[in-house]
Motif scaffolding. Structure first.
Motif, mmCIF file in Angstrom:
data_model
loop_
_atom_site.group_PDB
_atom_site.id
_atom_site.type_symbol
_atom_site.label_atom_id
_atom_site.label_comp_id
_atom_site.label_asym_id
_atom_site.label_seq_id
_atom_site.Cartn_x
_atom_site.Cartn_y
_atom_site.Cartn_z
ATOM 1 N N ALA A 138 22.357 -26.509 10.888
ATOM 2 C CA ALA A 138 21.950 -25.394 10.028
ATOM 3 C C ALA A 138 20.611 -24.833 10.467
ATOM 4 O O ALA A 138 19.818 -25.523 11.116
ATOM 5 C CB ALA A 138 21.863 -25.863 8.571
ATOM 6 N N GLY A 139 20.374 -23.580 10.095
ATOM 7 C CA GLY A 139 19.093 -22.939 10.353
ATOM 8 C C GLY A 139 18.224 -22.961 9.108
ATOM 9 O O GLY A 139 18.693 -22.644 8.008
ATOM 10 N N GLN A 140 16.984 -23.319 9.268
ATOM 11 C CA GLN A 140 16.083 -23.389 8.120
ATOM 12 C C GLN A 140 15.839 -22.014 7.497
ATOM 13 O O GLN A 140 15.488 -21.921 6.321
ATOM 14 C CB GLN A 140 14.755 -24.013 8.553
ATOM 15 N N ARG A 141 16.039 -20.942 8.276
ATOM 16 C CA ARG A 141 15.814 -19.586 7.779
ATOM 17 C C ARG A 141 17.096 -18.756 7.828
ATOM 18 O O ARG A 141 17.062 -17.550 8.042
ATOM 19 C CB ARG A 141 14.694 -18.914 8.603
ATOM 20 N N ASP A 142 18.216 -19.432 7.640
ATOM 21 C CA ASP A 142 19.511 -18.752 7.686
ATOM 22 C C ASP A 142 19.687 -17.874 6.447
ATOM 23 O O ASP A 142 19.731 -18.382 5.329
ATOM 24 C CB ASP A 142 20.628 -19.794 7.749
ATOM 25 N N PRO A 143 19.797 -16.529 6.605
ATOM 26 C CA PRO A 143 19.935 -15.659 5.437
ATOM 27 C C PRO A 143 21.346 -15.676 4.852
ATOM 28 O O PRO A 143 21.552 -15.244 3.712
ATOM 29 C CB PRO A 143 19.603 -14.273 6.002
ATOM 30 N N ILE A 144 22.318 -16.159 5.611
ATOM 31 C CA ILE A 144 23.711 -16.173 5.159
ATOM 32 C C ILE A 144 24.059 -17.504 4.508
ATOM 33 O O ILE A 144 24.772 -17.547 3.496
ATOM 34 C CB ILE A 144 24.652 -15.872 6.353
ATOM 35 N N CYS A 145 23.560 -18.578 5.083
ATOM 36 C CA CYS A 145 23.800 -19.926 4.567
ATOM 37 C C CYS A 145 22.462 -20.546 4.198
ATOM 38 O O CYS A 145 21.825 -21.208 5.038
ATOM 39 C CB CYS A 145 24.512 -20.781 5.610
ATOM 40 N N PRO A 146 21.988 -20.322 2.985
ATOM 41 C CA PRO A 146 20.652 -20.803 2.606
ATOM 42 C C PRO A 146 20.504 -22.313 2.767
ATOM 43 O O PRO A 146 21.456 -23.073 2.557
ATOM 44 C CB PRO A 146 20.528 -20.384 1.139
ATOM 45 N N ALA A 147 19.306 -22.730 3.130
ATOM 46 C CA ALA A 147 19.045 -24.139 3.372
ATOM 47 C C ALA A 147 19.440 -25.044 2.194
ATOM 48 O O ALA A 147 20.011 -26.122 2.414
ATOM 49 C CB ALA A 147 17.573 -24.339 3.749
ATOM 50 N N PRO A 148 19.166 -24.662 0.945
ATOM 51 C CA PRO A 148 19.568 -25.551 -0.157
ATOM 52 C C PRO A 148 21.074 -25.786 -0.225
ATOM 53 O O PRO A 148 21.516 -26.868 -0.607
ATOM 54 C CB PRO A 148 19.071 -24.803 -1.402
ATOM 55 N N ALA A 149 21.867 -24.770 0.166
ATOM 56 C CA ALA A 149 23.326 -24.939 0.163
ATOM 57 C C ALA A 149 23.762 -25.905 1.255
ATOM 58 O O ALA A 149 24.665 -26.724 1.048
ATOM 59 C CB ALA A 149 24.011 -23.579 0.349
ATOM 60 N N SER A 150 23.122 -25.823 2.421
ATOM 61 C CA SER A 150 23.431 -26.768 3.500
ATOM 62 C C SER A 150 23.081 -28.198 3.077
ATOM 63 O O SER A 150 23.844 -29.139 3.309
ATOM 64 C CB SER A 150 22.656 -26.396 4.769
ATOM 65 N N GLN A 151 21.931 -28.356 2.452
ATOM 66 C CA GLN A 151 21.507 -29.674 1.983
ATOM 67 C C GLN A 151 22.462 -30.198 0.921
ATOM 68 O O GLN A 151 22.810 -31.392 0.915
ATOM 69 C CB GLN A 151 20.091 -29.606 1.436
ATOM 70 N N ALA A 152 22.899 -29.327 0.018
ATOM 71 C CA ALA A 152 23.808 -29.752 -1.049
ATOM 72 C C ALA A 152 25.136 -30.240 -0.478
ATOM 73 O O ALA A 152 25.713 -31.224 -0.968
ATOM 74 C CB ALA A 152 24.044 -28.604 -2.023
ATOM 75 N N LEU A 153 25.632 -29.565 0.566
ATOM 76 C CA LEU A 153 26.888 -29.988 1.177
ATOM 77 C C LEU A 153 26.713 -31.340 1.869
ATOM 78 O O LEU A 153 27.577 -32.215 1.776
ATOM 79 C CB LEU A 153 27.381 -28.934 2.167
ATOM 80 N N ALA A 154 25.595 -31.522 2.556
ATOM 81 C CA ALA A 154 25.304 -32.807 3.181
ATOM 82 C C ALA A 154 25.229 -33.908 2.132
ATOM 83 O O ALA A 154 25.767 -35.010 2.316
ATOM 84 C CB ALA A 154 24.009 -32.723 3.974
ATOM 85 N N ASP A 155 24.579 -33.624 1.022
ATOM 86 C CA ASP A 155 24.461 -34.609 -0.059
ATOM 87 C C ASP A 155 25.831 -34.963 -0.622
ATOM 88 O O ASP A 155 26.097 -36.129 -0.963
ATOM 89 C CB ASP A 155 23.558 -34.065 -1.169
ATOM 90 N N TYR A 156 26.712 -33.952 -0.719
ATOM 91 C CA TYR A 156 28.069 -34.192 -1.214
ATOM 92 C C TYR A 156 28.801 -35.178 -0.301
ATOM 93 O O TYR A 156 29.364 -36.180 -0.767
ATOM 94 C CB TYR A 156 28.842 -32.882 -1.301
ATOM 95 N N PHE A 157 28.822 -34.887 0.998
ATOM 96 C CA PHE A 157 29.542 -35.761 1.922
ATOM 97 C C PHE A 157 28.964 -37.178 1.901
ATOM 98 O O PHE A 157 29.706 -38.166 1.926
ATOM 99 C CB PHE A 157 29.495 -35.203 3.346
ATOM 100 N N ARG A 158 27.648 -37.269 1.841
ATOM 101 C CA ARG A 158 27.012 -38.583 1.812
ATOM 102 C C ARG A 158 27.423 -39.349 0.540
ATOM 103 O O ARG A 158 27.707 -40.552 0.601
ATOM 104 C CB ARG A 158 25.493 -38.420 1.890
ATOM 105 N N ALA A 159 27.461 -38.641 -0.580
ATOM 106 C CA ALA A 159 27.827 -39.276 -1.848
ATOM 107 C C ALA A 159 29.287 -39.725 -1.864
ATOM 108 O O ALA A 159 29.651 -40.649 -2.606
ATOM 109 C CB ALA A 159 27.568 -38.316 -3.010
ATOM 110 N N GLN A 160 30.135 -39.080 -1.051
ATOM 111 C CA GLN A 160 31.555 -39.441 -0.992
ATOM 112 C C GLN A 160 31.835 -40.503 0.072
ATOM 113 O O GLN A 160 32.995 -40.800 0.358
ATOM 114 C CB GLN A 160 32.413 -38.201 -0.708
ATOM 115 N N GLY A 161 30.774 -41.045 0.687
ATOM 116 C CA GLY A 161 30.935 -42.171 1.593
ATOM 117 C C GLY A 161 30.963 -41.837 3.065
ATOM 118 O O GLY A 161 31.154 -42.737 3.898
ATOM 119 N N ALA A 162 30.793 -40.557 3.433
ATOM 120 C CA ALA A 162 30.823 -40.172 4.842
ATOM 121 C C ALA A 162 29.570 -40.658 5.570
ATOM 122 O O ALA A 162 28.499 -40.813 4.973
ATOM 123 C CB ALA A 162 30.937 -38.659 4.973
ATOM 124 N N GLN A 163 29.724 -40.882 6.872
ATOM 125 C CA GLN A 163 28.571 -41.112 7.742
ATOM 126 C C GLN A 163 28.030 -39.726 8.099
ATOM 127 O O GLN A 163 28.551 -39.050 8.960
ATOM 128 C CB GLN A 163 28.993 -41.882 8.993
#
Length: 202
Positions: free
Chosen positions: A148-173
């Motif tokens: 992800a890009g820290q300054r991505d205007p299309i995919c905001p950083a908090p949304a990228s972090q939230a998706l990563a947090d989701y996968f981590r919470a579901q047991g993914a590496q």
């Protein structure tokens, strides 16, 4: 049968990894086809072409505005793509099934993973945007890389972090790689993807 036009490179080994590649808005099956072969040499590569047109730009599902998805269409297209992946998977005996997608391609790949978490051994999601909370799923043992890009205007950083947090919470590496730019793909994130995919080669 789920009909998509797609490009394919067959691995010589019938157990070769199966790599599905999903283009971004305005791309087609050729956008990352050659790159995919460089990232995972020897893989059987399948790159489906999106069948939704947005002003002539190909996509995998409809949206009503930037970051606002037609959720009914997304559900329909997700089911269609899931069937397509299952059909291609049945044609060989791959030792791993991997997905790689950018932007809209990353979004349909993620949606298929939410719907059928057993399909992919690993995935590379480049600049995804999932503006909803996915249902719980078991991704134990699955490997996921988000770039992800820290300054991505299309995919905001908090949304990228939230998706990563989701996968981590579901047991993914789960691995999350940031670059300092926006929505563009940078060489350093491709190197990160290549490193991530290296264990599946050979």
């Amino acid at each position: 049968m789920a009909a998509y036009h797609y490009a394919e490179a067959k691995g010589a080994d019938p157990t070769a990894p199966l790599l599905f590649v999903f283009h971004g808005t305005g791309g087609d099956e050729n956008q990352f086809f050659e790159l995919a072969g460089q990232l995972l040499p020897g893989a059987r590569i399948i790159a489906p072409r999106g069948d939704v047109s947005e002003g002539g730009a190909l996509r995998y599902f409809r949206r009503t505005a930037e970051g606002v998805y037609d959720m009914d269409d997304l559900r329909q297209r997700t089911a269609q793509m899931t069937t397509f992946v299952q059909e291609r998977l049945a044609e060989s005996q791959p030792r791993a099934v991997i997905g790689l997608g950018y932007s809209n391609g990353a979004n349909i790949l993620a949606a298929v993973q939410f719907a059928a978490p057993e399909l992919f051994s690993a995935s590379v999601l480049m600049h995804p945007l999932i503006p909803f909370v996915p249902a719980s799923a078991d991704f134990t043992g699955h490997q996921v890389l988000i770039t992800a890009g820290q300054r991505d205007p299309i995919c905001p950083a908090p949304a990228s972090q939230a998706l990563a947090d989701y996968f981590r919470a579901q047991g993914a590496q789960m691995s999350l790689y940031w670059h300092a730019g926006g929505h563009e793909i940078r060489p350093e994130e491709l190197r990160e993807a290549q490193t991530f995919l290296a264990p599946f080669a050979g």
